[in-house]
Design an enzyme around this catalytic site. Structure first.
Site, PDB file in Angstrom:
ATOM      1  N   MET A  30       0.841  -1.205   0.000  1.00  0.00           N
ATOM      2  CA  MET A  30       0.000   0.000   0.000  1.00  0.00           C
ATOM      3  C   MET A  30       0.876   1.255   0.000  1.00  0.00           C
ATOM      4  SD  MET A  30      -3.448  -0.856   2.022  1.00  0.00           S
ATOM      5  CE  MET A  30      -2.855  -0.576   3.686  1.00  0.00           C
ATOM      6  N   GLY A  36      10.906  -2.883   5.780  1.00  0.00           N
ATOM      7  CA  GLY A  36      10.165  -4.145   5.727  1.00  0.00           C
ATOM      8  C   GLY A  36       9.753  -4.464   4.294  1.00  0.00           C
ATOM      9  N   HIS A  37       9.171  -3.467   3.621  1.00  0.00           N
ATOM     10  CA  HIS A  37       8.806  -3.657   2.213  1.00  0.00           C
ATOM     11  C   HIS A  37      10.058  -3.951   1.375  1.00  0.00           C
ATOM     12  CE1 HIS A  37       5.510  -0.767   3.565  1.00  0.00           C
ATOM     13  NE2 HIS A  37       4.797  -1.773   3.088  1.00  0.00           N
ATOM     14  N   GLN A  61     -10.520  -2.671   1.473  1.00  0.00           N
ATOM     15  CA  GLN A  61     -10.111  -3.393   2.677  1.00  0.00           C
ATOM     16  C   GLN A  61     -10.161  -2.518   3.930  1.00  0.00           C
ATOM     17  OE1 GLN A  61      -6.208  -4.279   0.841  1.00  0.00           O
ATOM     18  NE2 GLN A  61      -5.293  -3.767   2.790  1.00  0.00           N
ATOM     19  N   GLY A 147       4.657 -10.411   3.823  1.00  0.00           N
ATOM     20  CA  GLY A 147       5.399 -10.329   5.077  1.00  0.00           C
ATOM     21  C   GLY A 147       4.713 -11.063   6.221  1.00  0.00           C
ATOM     22  N   GLN A 153      -2.977 -12.434   7.275  1.00  0.00           N
ATOM     23  CA  GLN A 153      -3.126 -12.182   5.834  1.00  0.00           C
ATOM     24  C   GLN A 153      -2.366 -13.235   5.031  1.00  0.00           C
ATOM     25  OE1 GLN A 153      -2.829  -8.170   3.806  1.00  0.00           O
ATOM     26  NE2 GLN A 153      -0.713  -8.836   3.563  1.00  0.00           N
ATOM     27  N   SER A 186       3.904   1.291   8.069  1.00  0.00           N
ATOM     28  CA  SER A 186       3.613   2.635   7.537  1.00  0.00           C
ATOM     29  C   SER A 186       2.818   3.432   8.556  1.00  0.00           C
ATOM     30  CB  SER A 186       2.818   2.519   6.232  1.00  0.00           C
ATOM     31  OG  SER A 186       3.468   1.650   5.335  1.00  0.00           O
ATOM     32  N   ARG A 187       2.018   2.729   9.377  1.00  0.00           N
ATOM     33  CA  ARG A 187       1.170   3.422  10.361  1.00  0.00           C
ATOM     34  C   ARG A 187       1.962   3.955  11.553  1.00  0.00           C
ATOM     35  NH1 ARG A 187      -2.933  -0.638   8.538  1.00  0.00           N
ATOM     36  NH2 ARG A 187      -4.644   0.596   7.716  1.00  0.00           N
TER      37      ARG A 187
HETATM   38  P1  AMP Z   1       1.390  -2.922   3.503  1.00  0.00           P
HETATM   39  O1  AMP Z   1       1.991  -1.881   2.594  1.00  0.00           O
HETATM   40  O2  AMP Z   1       1.397  -2.537   4.946  1.00  0.00           O
HETATM   41  O3  AMP Z   1       0.065  -3.439   3.002  1.00  0.00           O
HETATM   42  O4  AMP Z   1       2.364  -4.170   3.438  1.00  0.00           O
HETATM   43  C1  AMP Z   1       2.722  -4.746   2.197  1.00  0.00           C
HETATM   44  C2  AMP Z   1       3.493  -6.007   2.463  1.00  0.00           C
HETATM   45  O5  AMP Z   1       4.657  -5.713   3.219  1.00  0.00           O
HETATM   46  C3  AMP Z   1       2.704  -7.047   3.272  1.00  0.00           C
HETATM   47  O6  AMP Z   1       2.981  -8.351   2.768  1.00  0.00           O
HETATM   48  C4  AMP Z   1       3.270  -6.861   4.657  1.00  0.00           C
HETATM   49  O7  AMP Z   1       3.181  -8.027   5.465  1.00  0.00           O
HETATM   50  C5  AMP Z   1       4.702  -6.516   4.365  1.00  0.00           C
HETATM   51  N1  AMP Z   1       5.285  -5.797   5.504  1.00  0.00           N
HETATM   52  C6  AMP Z   1       4.844  -4.641   6.063  1.00  0.00           C
HETATM   53  N2  AMP Z   1       5.606  -4.321   7.131  1.00  0.00           N
HETATM   54  C7  AMP Z   1       6.523  -5.310   7.264  1.00  0.00           C
HETATM   55  C8  AMP Z   1       7.575  -5.577   8.192  1.00  0.00           C
HETATM   56  N3  AMP Z   1       7.831  -4.763   9.206  1.00  0.00           N
HETATM   57  N4  AMP Z   1       8.315  -6.689   7.995  1.00  0.00           N
HETATM   58  C9  AMP Z   1       8.058  -7.536   6.975  1.00  0.00           C
HETATM   59  N5  AMP Z   1       7.085  -7.341   6.067  1.00  0.00           N
HETATM   60  C10 AMP Z   1       6.328  -6.250   6.202  1.00  0.00           C
END
Ligand code: AMP
Length: 282
Positions: A30, A36-37, A61, A147, A153, A186-187
């Site tokens: 997103m 992490g990303h 969502q 992740g 999820q 991100s939050r």
């Molecule tokens: P999001 O942008 O939050 O929807 O996350 C996109 C992807 O990045 C999802 O598969 C998340 O699980 C993964 N993700 C987000 N934060 C982390 C993190 N701290 N460590 C590993 N994967 C992450």
């Protein structure tokens, strides 16, 4: 690195890669990307010829009172991060480009999405499954990376791929944390300094719980969860849930459970954070 907004253009390109025998890895996000990303993109880079990162704040969502409107965005930063980690394509559609105004087909997972985040976010995983299925159809990936930060999820996407026979390998990426233990999200941007400091209780409590469960087994789980709740509440967190579940089915753990997901969702101020530990049992 190409930036694509149009679904038809992306699908045509993906088809042409397939026809020439290239493998494709997808990383759905997103946006407002962090380390992490980046770790997901690095894994994707190792697994396929072409890496596609999708950046889409998926409205379906988010519940009516959630943070869709204020979800953080910084496309320029995201573009730089994707380029630095070797992505080939960013797919950044508009909501109007993603969904027909009269769209009427959705994907619903009926078991794993009833618990944990699914309780307080009842439409969340329907939105996730539907958008991920659409992204699979648009990018034709051999591999998609998710992740462990969003452990529920990940399990639901694996179930969808199994039950609907998507020809995609789902790869799990370990949860990336700040040095102080806070799970990257991100939050986190919504948190004040004080809330950020208080939120360290989450990883602290999870790590201690992991130790106790590894040492004492399944019998320790109930006591450990009660202790976590007290510690988190004392640090100013408002608990949505702190629960242990069997990773095989997200049911309550039993004597036969081989691995548990110890997961939590906790508010600090108005910000809802999630974190977890996946713990093997002997
Ligand atoms: P999001 O942008 O939050 O929807 O996350 C996109 C992807 O990045 C999802 O598969 C998340 O699980 C993964 N993700 C987000 N934060 C982390 C993190 N701290 N460590 C590993 N994967 C992450």
């Amino acid at each position: 690195m190409k930036i694509i907004q149009e679904a038809a253009e992306l699908q045509k390109l993906a088809l042409s890669y397939k026809r020439t025998g290239k493998t494709i890895a997808l990383v759905p996000t997103m946006g407002y990307l962090h380390a992490g990303h980046a770790s997901l993109i690095d894994i994707a880079r190792q697994r396929a010829d072409v890496v596609i990162v999708s950046i889409f704040v998926n409205p379906t969502q988010f519940g009516p009172n959630e943070d869709l409107d204020k979800y953080p965005r910084d496309f320029e930063h995201d573009r730089e991060l994707c380029a630095a980690h070797g992505a080939d394509i960013i797919y950044a559609p508009t909501p109007g480009g993603m969904y027909a105004a009269d769209a009427s087909v959705e994907i619903v997972e009926n078991h794993l999405s009833k618990v944990l985040c699914g309780k307080t976010r009842p439409i969340h995983f329907k939105g996730v499954c539907t958008v991920v299925a659409k992204l699979f159809n648009l990018t034709l990936p051999d591999v998609a990376v998710f992740g462990e930060k969003d452990a529920q999820q990940l399990l639901i996407i694996r179930r969808m791929v199994r039950d609907l026979n998507f020809p995609v390998e789902i790869v799990a990426a370990p949860l990336v944390r700040q040095e102080d233990g806070l799970a990257l999200s991100s939050r986190n941007r919504y948190l004040s300094c004080d809330e950020k400091a208080r939120a360290l209780v989450l990883s602290r409590a999870l790590f201690a719980a992991r130790k106790a469960i590894e040492a004492n087994g399944i019998e320790a789980v109930d006591g450990v969860i009660e202790a976590m709740k007290v510690e988190i509440t004392n640090a100013g967190g408002r608990i949505d849930y702190v629960e242990a579940r069997d990773t095989a089915n997200l049911d309550a753990p039993t004597a036969a459970t081989k691995e548990i997901l110890l997961a939590l969702a906790v508010y600090f101020g108005t910000t809802r954070l999630i974190d977890n530990q996946i713990i093997g049992l002997n």
